[in-house]
Scaffold this motif. Structure first.
Motif, PDB file in Angstrom:
ATOM      1  N   THR A 155       9.079 -11.282  -7.840  1.00  0.00           N
ATOM      2  CA  THR A 155       8.033 -11.456  -8.845  1.00  0.00           C
ATOM      3  C   THR A 155       8.019 -10.232  -9.744  1.00  0.00           C
ATOM      4  OG1 THR A 155       6.372 -10.517  -7.347  1.00  0.00           O
ATOM      5  CG2 THR A 155       6.563 -12.910  -7.395  1.00  0.00           C
ATOM      6  N   GLU A 156       7.543 -10.434 -10.966  1.00  0.00           N
ATOM      7  CA  GLU A 156       7.593  -9.361 -11.959  1.00  0.00           C
ATOM      8  C   GLU A 156       6.833  -8.119 -11.506  1.00  0.00           C
ATOM      9  OE1 GLU A 156       6.513  -8.691 -16.702  1.00  0.00           O
ATOM     10  OE2 GLU A 156       6.474 -10.701 -15.824  1.00  0.00           O
ATOM     11  N   GLY A 157       5.691  -8.321 -10.852  1.00  0.00           N
ATOM     12  CA  GLY A 157       4.877  -7.191 -10.426  1.00  0.00           C
ATOM     13  C   GLY A 157       5.573  -6.269  -9.449  1.00  0.00           C
ATOM     14  N   ASN A 158       6.537  -6.799  -8.687  1.00  0.00           N
ATOM     15  CA  ASN A 158       7.257  -5.957  -7.726  1.00  0.00           C
ATOM     16  C   ASN A 158       8.075  -4.874  -8.408  1.00  0.00           C
ATOM     17  OD1 ASN A 158       6.204  -7.518  -5.699  1.00  0.00           O
ATOM     18  ND2 ASN A 158       8.144  -8.402  -5.048  1.00  0.00           N
ATOM     19  N   GLY A 159       8.437  -5.097  -9.672  1.00  0.00           N
ATOM     20  CA  GLY A 159       9.271  -4.129 -10.375  1.00  0.00           C
ATOM     21  C   GLY A 159       8.639  -2.755 -10.451  1.00  0.00           C
ATOM     22  N   ASN A 160       7.299  -2.698 -10.460  1.00  0.00           N
ATOM     23  CA  ASN A 160       6.613  -1.403 -10.529  1.00  0.00           C
ATOM     24  C   ASN A 160       6.921  -0.524  -9.321  1.00  0.00           C
ATOM     25  OD1 ASN A 160       5.309  -2.099 -12.960  1.00  0.00           O
ATOM     26  ND2 ASN A 160       3.679  -3.167 -11.850  1.00  0.00           N
ATOM     27  N   LEU A 161       7.226  -1.153  -8.196  1.00  0.00           N
ATOM     28  CA  LEU A 161       7.481  -0.395  -6.973  1.00  0.00           C
ATOM     29  C   LEU A 161       8.689   0.518  -7.116  1.00  0.00           C
ATOM     30  CD1 LEU A 161       6.631  -0.090  -3.925  1.00  0.00           C
ATOM     31  CD2 LEU A 161       8.342  -1.846  -3.443  1.00  0.00           C
ATOM     32  N   TYR A 162       9.657   0.126  -7.927  1.00  0.00           N
ATOM     33  CA  TYR A 162      10.923   0.844  -8.012  1.00  0.00           C
ATOM     34  C   TYR A 162      10.974   1.826  -9.187  1.00  0.00           C
ATOM     35  CZ  TYR A 162      11.873  -3.096  -4.967  1.00  0.00           C
ATOM     36  OH  TYR A 162      11.792  -4.023  -3.967  1.00  0.00           O
ATOM     37  N   ARG A 163       9.863   1.949  -9.897  1.00  0.00           N
ATOM     38  CA  ARG A 163       9.764   2.946 -10.957  1.00  0.00           C
ATOM     39  C   ARG A 163       9.145   4.217 -10.389  1.00  0.00           C
ATOM     40  NH1 ARG A 163       7.645  -1.944 -13.749  1.00  0.00           N
ATOM     41  NH2 ARG A 163       9.449  -2.908 -14.760  1.00  0.00           N
ATOM     42  N   GLU A 164       9.136   5.291 -11.186  1.00  0.00           N
ATOM     43  CA  GLU A 164       8.668   6.574 -10.663  1.00  0.00           C
ATOM     44  C   GLU A 164       7.239   6.499 -10.146  1.00  0.00           C
ATOM     45  OE1 GLU A 164       9.485  10.247 -12.690  1.00  0.00           O
ATOM     46  OE2 GLU A 164      11.240   9.390 -13.672  1.00  0.00           O
ATOM     47  N   ALA A 165       6.354   5.778 -10.844  1.00  0.00           N
ATOM     48  CA  ALA A 165       4.967   5.690 -10.398  1.00  0.00           C
ATOM     49  C   ALA A 165       4.863   4.984  -9.054  1.00  0.00           C
ATOM     50  CB  ALA A 165       4.123   4.958 -11.445  1.00  0.00           C
ATOM     51  N   GLY A 166       5.621   3.880  -8.883  1.00  0.00           N
ATOM     52  CA  GLY A 166       5.605   3.169  -7.615  1.00  0.00           C
ATOM     53  C   GLY A 166       6.189   3.992  -6.479  1.00  0.00           C
ATOM     54  N   LEU A 167       7.248   4.732  -6.776  1.00  0.00           N
ATOM     55  CA  LEU A 167       7.848   5.590  -5.755  1.00  0.00           C
ATOM     56  C   LEU A 167       6.926   6.751  -5.402  1.00  0.00           C
ATOM     57  CD1 LEU A 167      11.547   5.600  -6.999  1.00  0.00           C
ATOM     58  CD2 LEU A 167      10.580   4.319  -5.074  1.00  0.00           C
ATOM     59  N   ALA A 168       6.126   7.203  -6.378  1.00  0.00           N
ATOM     60  CA  ALA A 168       5.128   8.234  -6.084  1.00  0.00           C
ATOM     61  C   ALA A 168       4.091   7.706  -5.099  1.00  0.00           C
ATOM     62  CB  ALA A 168       4.463   8.697  -7.373  1.00  0.00           C
ATOM     63  N   SER A 169       3.729   6.426  -5.225  1.00  0.00           N
ATOM     64  CA  SER A 169       2.803   5.814  -4.268  1.00  0.00           C
ATOM     65  C   SER A 169       3.433   5.746  -2.885  1.00  0.00           C
ATOM     66  CB  SER A 169       2.402   4.413  -4.736  1.00  0.00           C
ATOM     67  OG  SER A 169       1.637   4.471  -5.919  1.00  0.00           O
ATOM     68  N   CYS A 170       4.725   5.439  -2.828  1.00  0.00           N
ATOM     69  CA  CYS A 170       5.426   5.444  -1.538  1.00  0.00           C
ATOM     70  C   CYS A 170       5.411   6.844  -0.932  1.00  0.00           C
ATOM     71  CB  CYS A 170       6.866   4.966  -1.721  1.00  0.00           C
ATOM     72  SG  CYS A 170       7.040   3.219  -2.147  1.00  0.00           S
ATOM     73  N   ALA A 171       5.672   7.849  -1.754  1.00  0.00           N
ATOM     74  CA  ALA A 171       5.663   9.221  -1.257  1.00  0.00           C
ATOM     75  C   ALA A 171       4.275   9.616  -0.752  1.00  0.00           C
ATOM     76  CB  ALA A 171       6.127  10.173  -2.354  1.00  0.00           C
ATOM     77  N   ARG A 172       3.233   9.104  -1.407  1.00  0.00           N
ATOM     78  CA  ARG A 172       1.857   9.438  -1.021  1.00  0.00           C
ATOM     79  C   ARG A 172       1.549   9.004   0.405  1.00  0.00           C
ATOM     80  NH1 ARG A 172      -2.958   7.086  -0.443  1.00  0.00           N
ATOM     81  NH2 ARG A 172      -2.153   5.003  -0.951  1.00  0.00           N
ATOM     82  N   VAL A 173       2.076   7.849   0.824  1.00  0.00           N
ATOM     83  CA  VAL A 173       1.771   7.352   2.167  1.00  0.00           C
ATOM     84  C   VAL A 173       2.790   7.808   3.205  1.00  0.00           C
ATOM     85  CG1 VAL A 173       0.551   5.353   1.247  1.00  0.00           C
ATOM     86  CG2 VAL A 173       2.972   5.133   1.836  1.00  0.00           C
ATOM     87  N   LEU A 174       3.790   8.571   2.778  1.00  0.00           N
ATOM     88  CA  LEU A 174       4.752   9.136   3.720  1.00  0.00           C
ATOM     89  C   LEU A 174       4.290  10.516   4.166  1.00  0.00           C
ATOM     90  CD1 LEU A 174       8.266   8.280   2.203  1.00  0.00           C
ATOM     91  CD2 LEU A 174       7.420   7.592   4.457  1.00  0.00           C
ATOM     92  N   ARG A 175       4.442  10.787   5.441  1.00  0.00           N
ATOM     93  CA  ARG A 175       4.176  12.121   5.949  1.00  0.00           C
ATOM     94  C   ARG A 175       5.293  13.058   5.489  1.00  0.00           C
ATOM     95  NH1 ARG A 175       2.844   9.220  11.684  1.00  0.00           N
ATOM     96  NH2 ARG A 175       0.780   8.454  11.076  1.00  0.00           N
ATOM     97  N   PRO A 176       5.021  14.378   5.440  1.00  0.00           N
ATOM     98  CA  PRO A 176       6.074  15.319   5.028  1.00  0.00           C
ATOM     99  C   PRO A 176       7.347  15.131   5.844  1.00  0.00           C
ATOM    100  CG  PRO A 176       3.959  16.434   5.134  1.00  0.00           C
ATOM    101  CD  PRO A 176       3.738  15.052   5.698  1.00  0.00           C
ATOM    102  N   GLY A 177       8.476  15.064   5.154  1.00  0.00           N
ATOM    103  CA  GLY A 177       9.752  14.818   5.811  1.00  0.00           C
ATOM    104  C   GLY A 177      10.008  13.364   6.137  1.00  0.00           C
ATOM    105  N   GLY A 178       9.082  12.485   5.728  1.00  0.00           N
ATOM    106  CA  GLY A 178       9.248  11.056   5.976  1.00  0.00           C
ATOM    107  C   GLY A 178      10.337  10.458   5.103  1.00  0.00           C
ATOM    108  N   VAL A 179      10.813   9.285   5.497  1.00  0.00           N
ATOM    109  CA  VAL A 179      11.955   8.663   4.828  1.00  0.00           C
ATOM    110  C   VAL A 179      11.561   7.341   4.177  1.00  0.00           C
ATOM    111  CG1 VAL A 179      12.735   7.579   6.988  1.00  0.00           C
ATOM    112  CG2 VAL A 179      14.343   7.860   5.105  1.00  0.00           C
TER     113      VAL A 179
END
Length: 225
Positions: A155-179
């Motif tokens: 779906t079109e909305g999923n595309g946001n996940l793979y942009r810098e803002a979406g990846l920043a959200s992924c980083a936010r929920v990862l603990r330091p050193g998380g993958v």
């Protein structure tokens, strides 16, 4: 006798908030189709297993890590994670209620029943993009397999996940050193660059060889400590 030219047998078809999702049987395999786009089937599972193993290996022996699996699919990633005692908690985020039902008491239950009974495992029925934007939980690993790749979304909305803002959200929920581990049907140097621009380190791509065509891959990046 069934053959590759047989018309698939539709077992269930649902209309949900994100469009149509279909479960069908084609010969000896089950297939999930979303909005007319083939997502995955039960024929192999190597790439889904690599997704989980590559994430665990990148954690360098972290004790009892908590993994979020984005997308229940046909259940290969969940089943593989649950079969490994090194994982601590296993959270699966799936937005399609139909897929969850197919696993709980439908045709896919034979693949996932043992994993769903594992006390470490839980299913969260939610949109993954919304979940990483809103949750207060944190994880040691994110294993994402909700699309056919960063450039080929369901779906079109999923595309946001793979942009810098979406990846920043992924980083936010990862603990330091998380993958962060992202499955894709083809390599994407552009996505690797976006991972680096979003602050991920040790970015690399692992390929899953196939008999013909472009290999499936897993993109990996580490949140700085």
């Amino acid at each position: 006798m069934p053959n590759s030219y047989d018309i698939p047998d539709v077992l269930d078809r649902r209309e949900g908030p994100h469009g149509e999702v279909v479960l069908r049987r084609h010969g000896d395999r089950l297939e999930i189709i979303a909005n007319g786009c083939f997502l995955m089937d039960t024929s192999d599972g190597r790439s889904e297993r690599l997704l989980v193993d590559a994430a665990l290996d990148a954690l360098d022996g972290r004790d009892r890590p908590h993994v979020l699996i984005g997308g229940l699919g046909v259940g290969f990633s969940l089943a593989h994670a649950a079969a490994d005692p090194r994982w601590g908690r296993i959270t699966v985020v799936e937005r399609e209620h139909a897929i969850v039902e197919w696993h709980r008491d439908g045709p896919l239950s034979s693949l996932s029943a043992r994993a769903l009974a594992d006390p470490r495992a839980e299913i969260v029925e939610a949109d993954l993009v919304a979940h990483v934007n809103e949750t207060s939980d944190t994880y040691d690993a994110l294993c994402l397999d909700i699309d056919n790749g960063p450039g080929w979304t369901v779906t079109e909305g999923n595309g946001n996940l793979y942009r810098e803002a979406g990846l920043a959200s992924c980083a936010r929920v990862l603990r330091p050193g998380g993958v962060l581990a992202v499955w894709s049907a083809q390599p994407s140097p552009e996505f690797e660059e976006t991972l680096r621009n979003a602050g991920f380190q040790r970015v690399r791509t692992e390929e899953i060889p196939v008999a013909r065509g472009v290999p499936d891959v897993v993109h990996l990046g580490i949140r700085p400590g």
